[in-house]
Design a protein around this motif. Structure first.
Motif, PDB file in Angstrom:
ATOM      1  N   ALA A 103     -19.432 -34.918 -39.929  1.00 25.88           N
ATOM      2  CA  ALA A 103     -18.585 -35.515 -40.922  1.00 25.88           C
ATOM      3  C   ALA A 103     -17.171 -35.789 -40.211  1.00 25.88           C
ATOM      4  N   PHE A 104     -16.704 -35.102 -39.111  1.00 25.41           N
ATOM      5  CA  PHE A 104     -15.655 -35.785 -38.554  1.00 25.41           C
ATOM      6  C   PHE A 104     -15.870 -36.845 -37.709  1.00 25.41           C
ATOM      7  N   GLU A 105     -17.077 -37.219 -37.256  1.00 26.68           N
ATOM      8  CA  GLU A 105     -17.230 -38.462 -36.700  1.00 26.68           C
ATOM      9  C   GLU A 105     -17.739 -39.676 -37.805  1.00 26.68           C
ATOM     10  N   ARG A 106     -18.093 -39.099 -38.795  1.00 28.71           N
ATOM     11  CA  ARG A 106     -18.423 -40.307 -39.839  1.00 28.71           C
ATOM     12  C   ARG A 106     -16.958 -40.642 -40.440  1.00 28.71           C
ATOM     13  N   ALA A 107     -16.066 -39.818 -40.606  1.00 30.27           N
ATOM     14  CA  ALA A 107     -14.774 -40.152 -41.332  1.00 30.27           C
ATOM     15  C   ALA A 107     -13.920 -40.877 -40.079  1.00 30.27           C
ATOM     16  N   ARG A 108     -14.393 -40.874 -38.723  1.00 30.76           N
ATOM     17  CA  ARG A 108     -13.853 -41.652 -37.707  1.00 30.76           C
ATOM     18  C   ARG A 108     -12.838 -41.082 -37.170  1.00 30.76           C
ATOM     19  N   CYS A 109     -12.591 -39.876 -37.461  1.00 26.27           N
ATOM     20  CA  CYS A 109     -11.439 -38.936 -36.826  1.00 26.27           C
ATOM     21  C   CYS A 109     -11.334 -39.186 -35.401  1.00 26.27           C
ATOM     22  N   SER A 110     -12.539 -38.858 -34.757  1.00 27.44           N
ATOM     23  CA  SER A 110     -12.937 -39.110 -33.430  1.00 27.44           C
ATOM     24  C   SER A 110     -12.569 -40.370 -32.490  1.00 27.44           C
ATOM     25  N   ALA A 155      -2.883 -33.671 -44.630  1.00 24.40           N
ATOM     26  CA  ALA A 155      -2.219 -34.466 -43.246  1.00 24.40           C
ATOM     27  C   ALA A 155      -3.218 -35.564 -43.187  1.00 24.40           C
ATOM     28  N   VAL A 156      -4.515 -35.486 -43.725  1.00 24.13           N
ATOM     29  CA  VAL A 156      -5.414 -36.774 -43.504  1.00 24.13           C
ATOM     30  C   VAL A 156      -4.786 -37.844 -44.492  1.00 24.13           C
ATOM     31  N   ARG A 157      -4.508 -37.534 -45.552  1.00 22.74           N
ATOM     32  CA  ARG A 157      -4.179 -38.751 -46.717  1.00 22.74           C
ATOM     33  C   ARG A 157      -2.800 -39.206 -45.943  1.00 22.74           C
ATOM     34  N   TYR A 203     -14.086 -27.671 -40.227  1.00 17.26           N
ATOM     35  CA  TYR A 203     -14.274 -27.649 -38.964  1.00 17.26           C
ATOM     36  C   TYR A 203     -12.880 -27.834 -38.162  1.00 17.26           C
ATOM     37  N   VAL A 204     -12.005 -28.972 -38.957  1.00 15.02           N
ATOM     38  CA  VAL A 204     -10.729 -29.233 -38.130  1.00 15.02           C
ATOM     39  C   VAL A 204     -10.006 -27.765 -38.171  1.00 15.02           C
ATOM     40  N   GLY A 205     -10.177 -27.030 -39.070  1.00 16.99           N
ATOM     41  CA  GLY A 205      -9.324 -25.845 -39.162  1.00 16.99           C
ATOM     42  C   GLY A 205      -9.649 -24.665 -38.081  1.00 16.99           C
ATOM     43  N   GLU A 265       5.384 -45.035 -43.115  1.00 16.60           N
ATOM     44  CA  GLU A 265       5.429 -43.856 -43.989  1.00 16.60           C
ATOM     45  C   GLU A 265       5.909 -42.857 -43.022  1.00 16.60           C
ATOM     46  N   LEU A 266       4.994 -42.899 -41.808  1.00 14.13           N
ATOM     47  CA  LEU A 266       5.390 -41.498 -40.776  1.00 14.13           C
ATOM     48  C   LEU A 266       6.512 -42.421 -39.806  1.00 14.13           C
ATOM     49  N   ALA A 267       7.077 -43.316 -39.895  1.00 16.48           N
ATOM     50  CA  ALA A 267       7.921 -43.877 -39.022  1.00 16.48           C
ATOM     51  C   ALA A 267       9.167 -43.091 -38.820  1.00 16.48           C
ATOM     52  N   TRP A 297       3.052 -42.723 -32.583  1.00 19.72           N
ATOM     53  CA  TRP A 297       2.868 -41.378 -32.448  1.00 19.72           C
ATOM     54  C   TRP A 297       1.920 -41.167 -31.305  1.00 19.72           C
ATOM     55  N   ARG A 298       1.626 -40.202 -30.598  1.00 20.72           N
ATOM     56  CA  ARG A 298       0.617 -39.997 -29.708  1.00 20.72           C
ATOM     57  C   ARG A 298      -0.178 -38.999 -30.620  1.00 20.72           C
ATOM     58  N   THR A 299      -1.624 -39.324 -30.437  1.00 15.10           N
ATOM     59  CA  THR A 299      -2.698 -38.728 -31.158  1.00 15.10           C
ATOM     60  C   THR A 299      -2.317 -37.243 -30.991  1.00 15.10           C
ATOM     61  N   ALA A 300      -2.110 -36.549 -32.015  1.00 16.56           N
ATOM     62  CA  ALA A 300      -1.811 -34.966 -32.027  1.00 16.56           C
ATOM     63  C   ALA A 300      -3.056 -34.371 -31.535  1.00 16.56           C
ATOM     64  N   PRO A 301      -3.133 -33.556 -30.530  1.00 19.02           N
ATOM     65  CA  PRO A 301      -4.252 -32.819 -30.161  1.00 19.02           C
ATOM     66  C   PRO A 301      -4.499 -31.995 -31.242  1.00 19.02           C
ATOM     67  N   LEU A 302      -6.110 -31.598 -31.617  1.00 18.66           N
ATOM     68  CA  LEU A 302      -6.137 -30.625 -32.886  1.00 18.66           C
ATOM     69  C   LEU A 302      -6.651 -29.271 -32.017  1.00 18.66           C
ATOM     70  N   MET A 303      -6.021 -28.460 -32.020  1.00 20.55           N
ATOM     71  CA  MET A 303      -6.086 -26.964 -31.390  1.00 20.55           C
ATOM     72  C   MET A 303      -5.400 -25.976 -32.013  1.00 20.55           C
TER      73      MET A 303
HETATM   74  C1  HEC Z   1      -5.528 -44.048 -35.721  1.00 22.97           C
HETATM   75  C2  HEC Z   1      -5.680 -42.766 -34.987  1.00 22.97           C
HETATM   76  C3  HEC Z   1      -6.120 -41.429 -35.672  1.00 22.97           C
HETATM   77  C4  HEC Z   1      -7.283 -41.428 -36.643  1.00 22.97           C
HETATM   78  C5  HEC Z   1      -8.172 -42.152 -36.953  1.00 22.97           C
HETATM   79  C6  HEC Z   1      -6.953 -40.002 -37.039  1.00 22.97           C
HETATM   80  N1  HEC Z   1      -5.568 -39.351 -36.686  1.00 22.97           N
HETATM   81 FE1  HEC Z   1      -5.188 -37.706 -36.967  1.00 22.97          FE
HETATM   82  N2  HEC Z   1      -3.484 -37.879 -36.075  1.00 22.97           N
HETATM   83  C7  HEC Z   1      -3.185 -39.025 -35.334  1.00 22.97           C
HETATM   84  C8  HEC Z   1      -1.754 -39.271 -34.884  1.00 22.97           C
HETATM   85  C9  HEC Z   1      -0.892 -40.213 -34.163  1.00 22.97           C
HETATM   86  C10 HEC Z   1      -1.405 -38.004 -35.356  1.00 22.97           C
HETATM   87  C11 HEC Z   1       0.250 -37.502 -35.261  1.00 22.97           C
HETATM   88  C12 HEC Z   1       0.852 -38.044 -36.632  1.00 22.97           C
HETATM   89  C13 HEC Z   1       2.286 -37.344 -36.700  1.00 22.97           C
HETATM   90  O1  HEC Z   1       2.680 -36.120 -36.283  1.00 22.97           O
HETATM   91  O2  HEC Z   1       3.166 -37.885 -37.477  1.00 22.97           O
HETATM   92  C14 HEC Z   1      -2.336 -37.105 -36.141  1.00 22.97           C
HETATM   93  C15 HEC Z   1      -2.207 -35.855 -36.601  1.00 22.97           C
HETATM   94  C16 HEC Z   1      -3.253 -35.298 -37.151  1.00 22.97           C
HETATM   95  C17 HEC Z   1      -3.264 -33.796 -37.737  1.00 22.97           C
HETATM   96  C18 HEC Z   1      -2.014 -32.950 -37.498  1.00 22.97           C
HETATM   97  C19 HEC Z   1      -1.904 -32.223 -36.330  1.00 22.97           C
HETATM   98  C20 HEC Z   1      -0.676 -31.470 -36.241  1.00 22.97           C
HETATM   99  O3  HEC Z   1      -0.549 -30.783 -35.136  1.00 22.97           O
HETATM  100  O4  HEC Z   1       0.043 -31.272 -37.206  1.00 22.97           O
HETATM  101  C21 HEC Z   1      -4.241 -33.564 -38.242  1.00 22.97           C
HETATM  102  C22 HEC Z   1      -4.927 -32.261 -38.776  1.00 22.97           C
HETATM  103  C23 HEC Z   1      -5.305 -34.681 -38.111  1.00 22.97           C
HETATM  104  N3  HEC Z   1      -4.418 -35.812 -37.369  1.00 22.97           N
HETATM  105  C24 HEC Z   1      -6.592 -34.902 -38.570  1.00 22.97           C
HETATM  106  C25 HEC Z   1      -7.222 -36.011 -38.388  1.00 22.97           C
HETATM  107  C26 HEC Z   1      -8.432 -36.095 -39.013  1.00 22.97           C
HETATM  108  C27 HEC Z   1      -9.133 -34.879 -39.844  1.00 22.97           C
HETATM  109  C28 HEC Z   1      -8.957 -37.416 -39.164  1.00 22.97           C
HETATM  110  C29 HEC Z   1     -10.164 -37.966 -39.818  1.00 22.97           C
HETATM  111  C30 HEC Z   1     -10.105 -38.005 -41.019  1.00 22.97           C
HETATM  112  C31 HEC Z   1      -7.905 -38.186 -38.337  1.00 22.97           C
HETATM  113  N4  HEC Z   1      -6.803 -37.119 -38.021  1.00 22.97           N
HETATM  114  C32 HEC Z   1      -7.849 -39.543 -38.021  1.00 22.97           C
HETATM  115  C33 HEC Z   1      -4.188 -40.068 -34.887  1.00 22.97           C
HETATM  116  C34 HEC Z   1      -5.110 -40.354 -35.832  1.00 22.97           C
END
Ligand code: HEC
Ligand code: HEC
Length: 391
Positions: free
Chosen positions: A270-277, A355-357, A387-389, A314-316, A329-335
């Motif tokens: 599901a994580f991949e289907r929603a393109r989070c990856s 967070a996703v919305r 999974y993300v949690g 919105e996040l700017a 923003w740098r893609t936040a590591p999910l850990m």
């Molecule tokens: C376009 C790139 C991109 C995609 C696609 C994306 N993310 Fe992210 N994600 C980010 C960035 C950049 C942040 C940091 C944003 C911030 O802190 O304001 C973030 C932050 C998060 C966080 C918060 C982490 C924290 O430490 O607070 C979560 C949880 C998360 N993403 C989950 C997801 C999930 C689940 C999906 C798929 C539905 C997803 N993301 C898709 C770029 C992405």
């Protein structure tokens, strides 16, 4: 014990069926809340372990004016903003004068002449803190950065630069998301800071000592600009030795990713289907010469592409740093997310779903991903969030 196990079971069940409501009941937080978040990597050499232990003490130390705290500062210890190497509770507030669009910084920052960071405390001989200039009528974008977790950053430091460049090229070729390689003025890869403004953990430690506590070191020998025009504090000269900076850098550079368990293949799908990856790249290859040695030629399961993305208005926060613009923003590591009480840079999201919305918004690179998340069935969404949690 039985009560605990039963509670954990029902909370986990609630997650699977997608019960939300009370954010305090967010299941991932409860499941393994007692797990340590401050453990070293497994397999450190004796010498690496000794450096880790020395740095651990320094990371927790509350600094005093006699040790060089100030002249202006935000907190007195690293741990106050990175408790147990996790997230917060301490934070950094910023204020930036922006133009009509609400996020583009103006060339002259008259309301914040000493930089965008508020520094609420001072010690003698200082007489003032750093705040917005009194009476300013400037259009200000105020923002907050909660101290992000520092665990697992060891793996982010070890990632091969060529791998980061390759992932960026892949993203450009496929065209679903548009990450940019964070380059510093000196050409190095930016890895740390929410906008990737710093190259190494040692540099970050030196930067944090000075910027957050007013503790100067051979890396940054001068105090931050302040309203009293002070170039030094009550302790003359540089406050910290290079050994201190190195030990704290080595400490952070040897922290493990908190334990992960119970990850399901369905959740991953599901994580991949929603393109989070697309952005949260599950695994990145590390350098052969990465140190500590346990990090070398391995898969860093960091769930970030290490790239900068435009996350929309919105996040700017209006801040342009190194290669990052005011909306990037740098893609936040999910850990270790189960240890957090809020998400995103300023903690505006109380649940993972929120967070996703909040990834979606005018101009965000993640809009397609949010739409794909919305198209998932409720069951798949629940599996994804579970999974993300657990990451
Ligand atoms: C376009 C790139 C991109 C995609 C696609 C994306 N993310 Fe992210 N994600 C980010 C960035 C950049 C942040 C940091 C944003 C911030 O802190 O304001 C973030 C932050 C998060 C966080 C918060 C982490 C924290 O430490 O607070 C979560 C949880 C998360 N993403 C989950 C997801 C999930 C689940 C999906 C798929 C539905 C997803 N993301 C898709 C770029 C992405
Ligand atoms: C006043 C709160 C505060 C204090 C004190 C503080 N930090 Fe931080 N830390 C933050 C914030 C906020 C960020 C994000 C900064 C940014 O985006 O530039 C951060 C980021 C970091 C990062 C980068 C994490 C990442 O994901 O890229 C590291 C490493 C770090 N801090 C280490 C330290 C060390 C070591 C100390 C003590 C010498 C320290 N911090 C003191 C608030 C703090």
């Amino acid at each position: 014990m039985r009560v605990l196990i039963t509670t954990v079971f029902f909370v986990a069940l609630a997650a699977l069926v997608g019960c939300s409501g009370d954010p305090e009941a967010t299941p991932p937080l409860r499941l393994v809340r007692e797990d340590p978040t401050n453990l070293p990597l497994r397999g450190l050499t004796d010498e690496e372990q000794a450096g880790f232990t020395r740095g651990d003490v320094l990371f927790d130390r509350e600094h005093l004016p006699s040790q060089g705290l100030g002249p202006v500062y935000i907190r007195t210890s690293c741990a106050s903003c990175h408790a147990r190497d996790g997230r917060g509770p301490g934070l950094v507030e910023r204020a930036i004068e922006v133009g009509e669009d609400g996020f583009t910084p103006l060339p002259v920052q008259a309301a914040m002449p000493y930089g965008p960071v508020l520094r609420p405390y001072y010690v003698a001989p200082a007489t003032r803190s750093i705040d917005v200039v009194a009476g300013s009528t400037a259009r200000l974008l105020r923002s907050v950065r909660i101290g992000p977790a520092v665990f697992g950053r060891s793996w982010m430091e070890a990632i091969d630069e060529a791998e980061v460049v390759r992932v960026a090229a892949d993203e450009a070729r496929v065209g679903r998301v548009h990450g940019r390689v964070p380059r510093l003025a000196d050409g190095r890869l930016g890895r740390f800071g929410l906008k990737s403004r710093v190259a190494t953990l040692e540099d970050f430690a030196a930067d944090a000592f000075r910027g957050d506590m007013g503790l100067t070191s051979p890396v940054f020998p001068t105090e931050v600009a302040n309203p009293d025009g002070l170039t030094d504090d009550g302790r003359p000269g540089v406050d910290l030795t290079m050994d201190t900076v190195r030990d704290v850098g080595a400490y952070v550079a040897a922290l493990a990713i908190p334990r992960r368990e119970g990850l399901t293949a369905e959740g991953r799908a599901a994580f991949e289907r929603a393109r989070c990856s697309d952005c949260h790249t599950p695994s990145m290859r590390t350098r052969a010469d990465a140190r500590p040695r346990v990090l070398s030629s391995a898969n860093a399961e960091v769930f970030t592409d290490m790239l900068l993305h435009d996350m929309g208005r919105e996040l700017a926060d209006g801040s342009a740093e190194a290669g990052a613009g005011p909306r990037d923003w740098r893609t936040a590591p999910l850990m270790g997310l189960r240890h957090f009480r809020s998400f995103l840079h300023d903690g505006r999201a109380r649940t993972l779903e929120e967070a996703v919305r909040l990834h979606g918004g005018d101009g965000s690179d993640a809009n397609d991903s949010v739409a794909a998340f919305d198209r998932l069935s409720p069951t798949d969404r629940a599996l994804l969030l579970d999974y993300v949690g657990r990451l």
